[in-house]
Write an enzyme that holds these catalytic residues in place. Structure first.
Site, short mmCIF file in Angstrom:
data_model
loop_
_atom_site.label_atom_id
_atom_site.label_comp_id
_atom_site.label_asym_id
_atom_site.label_seq_id
_atom_site.Cartn_x
_atom_site.Cartn_y
_atom_site.Cartn_z
N HIS A 111 2.22 1.39 -0.47
CA HIS A 111 0.93 0.98 0.10
C HIS A 111 1.20 -0.12 1.11
CE1 HIS A 111 -3.43 0.20 0.26
NE2 HIS A 111 -3.06 -1.05 0.48
N CYS A 112 0.76 0.11 2.35
CA CYS A 112 1.01 -0.84 3.43
C CYS A 112 -0.27 -1.61 3.74
CB CYS A 112 1.50 -0.13 4.68
SG CYS A 112 1.88 -1.25 6.04
N PRO A 113 -0.34 -2.90 3.44
CA PRO A 113 -1.57 -3.65 3.74
C PRO A 113 -1.83 -3.76 5.23
CG PRO A 113 0.19 -5.14 3.02
CD PRO A 113 0.69 -3.75 2.80
#
Length: 256
Positions: A165-167
């Site tokens: 998951h890439c913020p």
């Protein structure tokens, strides 16, 4: 997410107070990261835009004065191509869904997952880590979890071939947008190599012509602005020989 519904551990027993506290802290952390997603994505876009603005409105106009027209045209085409591909793949990675297995009952029934079969899958012992079973059960989505799928506690969904998951993208990188993520990193790397290679010699003053009044006057006009107040400020700065921390005034001081 490791939080288990009902206040029980994976073996059906009651969770200890410390385990409950850690589960609450973990849930709060995932929720905070999910809420901060738009902030991180906006900061990334602002950072990329500032770099693009600096190049196209500061460095490229300087190249038009210092370099011949064919070389400037090459720089223009190359920089536009790099910037377009970087932004395009960034937004494609952000807005293309990473790919999730179905969770609604109607679709699962069409795929042969009846309620009895789902219950049988849920009651099965938890497979060991790294096993290659065709389907597992996701207790959060309450649906089958295919091989190489992973549940994201931030997005609150299972993702096919989840990478992470890439913020900064405000989404997960999975099966459907992994290509755009790799292309974005590739063009971002090229931009990080190309822009300093072109900009550092100019900002450091290494390429400033020492004895060409016409070129130096053109550069001074480029960085000095067109208003009378800015011209007076430029002349006073140059006459006094003072230095400033701003890039524009520093370069302008070298031009005059």
């Amino acid at each position: 997410g490791a939080a288990v519904r009902g206040g029980r551990d994976g073996r059906g027993g009651r969770k200890s107070p410390f385990a409950r506290l850690m589960a609450c802290a973990e849930t709060l952390g995932w929720a905070s990261l999910r809420a901060a997603g738009p902030v991180f994505a906006t900061l990334a876009v602002i950072l990329f835009s500032m770099c693009a603005y600096t190049y196209f409105f500061l460095i490229l106009p300087t190249l038009r004065v210092l370099d011949p027209a064919p070389l400037v045209a090459l720089h223009t085409v190359l920089s536009v191509w790099l910037a377009f591909n970087m932004f395009y793949n960034y937004f494609r990675c952000m807005f293309v869904a990473p790919g999730s297995p179905p969770t609604d009952a109607r679709t699962l029934a069409e795929l042969g997952w009846t309620a009895a079969k789902l219950q049988q899958l849920a009651d099965r012992p938890k497979p060991r880590r790294g096993s290659f079973e065709s389907s597992k059960y996701c207790k959060h989505c309450r649906a089958p979890k295919p091989l190489r799928a992973h549940h994201c506690s931030v997005c609150q969904r299972c993702v096919h071939k989840m990478d992470h998951h890439c913020p900064w993208l405000w989404t997960c990188v999975g099966a459907r947008n992994h290509k755009y993520f790799l292309l974005f990193l590739f063009y971002l790397l090229l931009c990080c190599l190309y822009i300093p290679l072109v900009a550092v010699p100019i900002l450091a003053g290494w390429r400033l012509p020492p004895n060409d009044p016409t070129t130096r006057a053109a550069l001074a006009a480029l960085y000095g602005g067109g208003s009378s107040s800015s011209r007076k400020s430029r002349k006073s700065t140059v006459a006094a020989g003072t230095t400033t921390t701003t890039t524009t005034t520093t370069i302008l001081h070298r031009f005059n």
